[in-house]
Write a protein that holds these residues in place. Structure first.
Motif, PDB file in Angstrom:
ATOM      1  N   ILE A 161      69.167  54.091  22.150  1.00  0.00           N
ATOM      2  CA  ILE A 161      69.539  54.799  20.827  1.00  0.00           C
ATOM      3  C   ILE A 161      68.812  53.527  19.822  1.00  0.00           C
ATOM      4  N   LEU A 162      68.022  52.396  19.880  1.00  0.00           N
ATOM      5  CA  LEU A 162      67.976  51.931  18.600  1.00  0.00           C
ATOM      6  C   LEU A 162      66.316  53.386  18.519  1.00  0.00           C
ATOM      7  N   VAL A 166      65.954  56.262  18.401  1.00  0.00           N
ATOM      8  CA  VAL A 166      67.280  57.666  17.799  1.00  0.00           C
ATOM      9  C   VAL A 166      67.289  57.144  16.575  1.00  0.00           C
ATOM     10  N   THR A 167      68.223  55.918  16.742  1.00  0.00           N
ATOM     11  CA  THR A 167      68.831  55.589  15.377  1.00  0.00           C
ATOM     12  C   THR A 167      67.975  55.440  14.011  1.00  0.00           C
ATOM     13  N   THR A 168      66.451  54.955  14.672  1.00  0.00           N
ATOM     14  CA  THR A 168      65.421  54.374  13.282  1.00  0.00           C
ATOM     15  C   THR A 168      65.150  55.530  12.791  1.00  0.00           C
ATOM     16  N   ILE A 223      66.600  58.419  12.820  1.00  0.00           N
ATOM     17  CA  ILE A 223      67.834  59.388  11.999  1.00  0.00           C
ATOM     18  C   ILE A 223      67.763  58.873  10.901  1.00  0.00           C
ATOM     19  N   MET A 224      68.045  57.197  10.478  1.00  0.00           N
ATOM     20  CA  MET A 224      68.275  56.825   8.778  1.00  0.00           C
ATOM     21  C   MET A 224      66.760  56.748   8.087  1.00  0.00           C
ATOM     22  N   GLY A 239      66.101  61.327   8.262  1.00  0.00           N
ATOM     23  CA  GLY A 239      67.514  61.763   8.251  1.00  0.00           C
ATOM     24  C   GLY A 239      68.224  62.784   6.892  1.00  0.00           C
TER      25      GLY A 239
END
Length: 356
Positions: free
Chosen positions: A86-87, A89-91, A93-94, A97
């Motif tokens: 999750i970390l 993927v979130t990184t 995207i940020m 993204g």
């Protein structure tokens, strides 16, 4: 004398097949047909469940590798793996993204005009006109209206959300407590087949793990190569087009060509010769991916004959559409391992090395 004649008459009569055997065979055929019909009706759910199994296999194997280096409880290792995913993927995207979303928005705006330009070009020749006439117009499938478009879009979004929820739920439950599902499945297996069934499960799980990890790495490499190549050719929205090429590369052999269609259409709307160079780029990336990238990445995965992969993808595509093409290769891997363990070794008693 009469008794002898009766015996001879009885011996000369044709023996009728056992009625009980016919009933059992008929019941088995009906059961197989009913199971096949059920699977066909629930084919989307079957593919979503298989996707959840793939993710559960990846999470479980990564957790095992983590526990080899850092001793910890199993549930904690699963939580750490899921948290790291999750970390990551979130990184990602940020970091990318806004730019990626912006390029996809631009692509969505330019694609209709590019398709119109391609249609006009095809209409200028007899062959192109014939090809366009063979394509069913959207209006022929029904009248379009704004309310239907809105509700259809909302329904599509809800279906995507529901499908993602099913996949994640299946993956988490299987990864958290796989033994309960394995023991439940083994209860359905006859005692004399349980050793081979356990061997099948122990063989197919690492095969699926290595295949999926290798495929994800190959997808990332293809996305980067396509984006860099399109940028060098001066193509707009090259990041979005590269992402599409990488995602569709999940389908071996056919994926890069499917993902290259938007790039070809956009390039043709700019200049027909640019479309040629984009097509050449797609072929080069596909050749590099098929002959160098994937063979080196997939060294530990179960090997599959390329011709068999192509036939399976085409067959699954004709039967089940895009979902079938996406999961044709891992399902083929499962089938090949099952045939080797249960048929070649179990029924033919041949000792061939397992697929690798």
């Amino acid at each position: 004398m009469d008794k002898d004649n009766d015996k001879n008459a009885t011996a000369g009569r044709p023996r009728h097949p056992d009625i009980g055997w016919i009933a059992r065979a008929t019941s088995m055929v009906l059961l197989i047909l009913g199971l096949a019909a059920t699977l066909w009706y629930l084919r989307q759910l079957v593919f979503l469940t298989f996707a959840g199994i793939l993710i559960a296999v990846v999470i479980s194997h990564l957790a095992v590798k983590l526990r080899r280096h850092v001793p910890m409880p199993r549930l904690l290792s699963l939580g750490v793996v899921v948290g790291l995913i999750i970390l990551a993927v979130t990184t990602l995207i940020m970091a990318t993204g806004p730019q990626v979303v912006g390029q996809f928005d631009t692509l969505a705006q330019r694609l209709p005009d590019a398709l119109k330009s391609l249609e006009d070009y095809l209409n200028s020749s007899r062959i192109g006109t014939y090809m366009l006439n063979r394509i069913e117009e959207p209006e022929q499938s029904g009248n379009w209206n704004a309310l239907g478009l809105i509700t259809g879009t909302f329904s599509t979004v809800m279906n995507v959300v529901a499908n993602i929820f099913v996949v994640i739920a299946v993956a988490l439950f299987l990864a958290t407590n796989p033994d309960i599902y394995r023991k439940g499945a083994m209860l359905l297996v006859p005692d004399h087949m349980q050793p081979r069934t356990n061997r099948f499960l122990d063989t197919v799980s690492p095969g699926l793990f290595h295949w999926l990890i290798g495929q994800l790495v190959a997808m990332a490499v293809v996305a980067v190569l396509m984006a860099l190549g399109l940028w060098w050719l001066g193509m707009p929205v090259y990041i979005a087009l590269g992402v599409i090429a990488g995602l569709t590369n999940f389908i071996p052999y056919f994926g890069p060509f499917i993902g290259g269609i938007p790039a070809m259409v956009i390039a043709f709307s700019i200049e027909p010769t640019k479309a040629f160079w984009v097509a050449l780029l797609i072929f080069l990336v596909q050749a590099l991916e098929g002959n160098f990238i994937t063979p080196n990445i997939q060294k530990q995965a179960t090997s599959l004959p390329p011709a068999l992969i192509i036939v399976t993808i085409v067959g699954f595509g004709l039967l089940f559409g895009l979902l079938g093409m996406m999961f044709a290769t891992p399902i083929l891997l499962v089938i090949v391992v099952a045939v080797h363990i249960f048929y070649i070794e179990g029924m033919l008693n041949k000792t061939a090395p397992p697929p690798q």
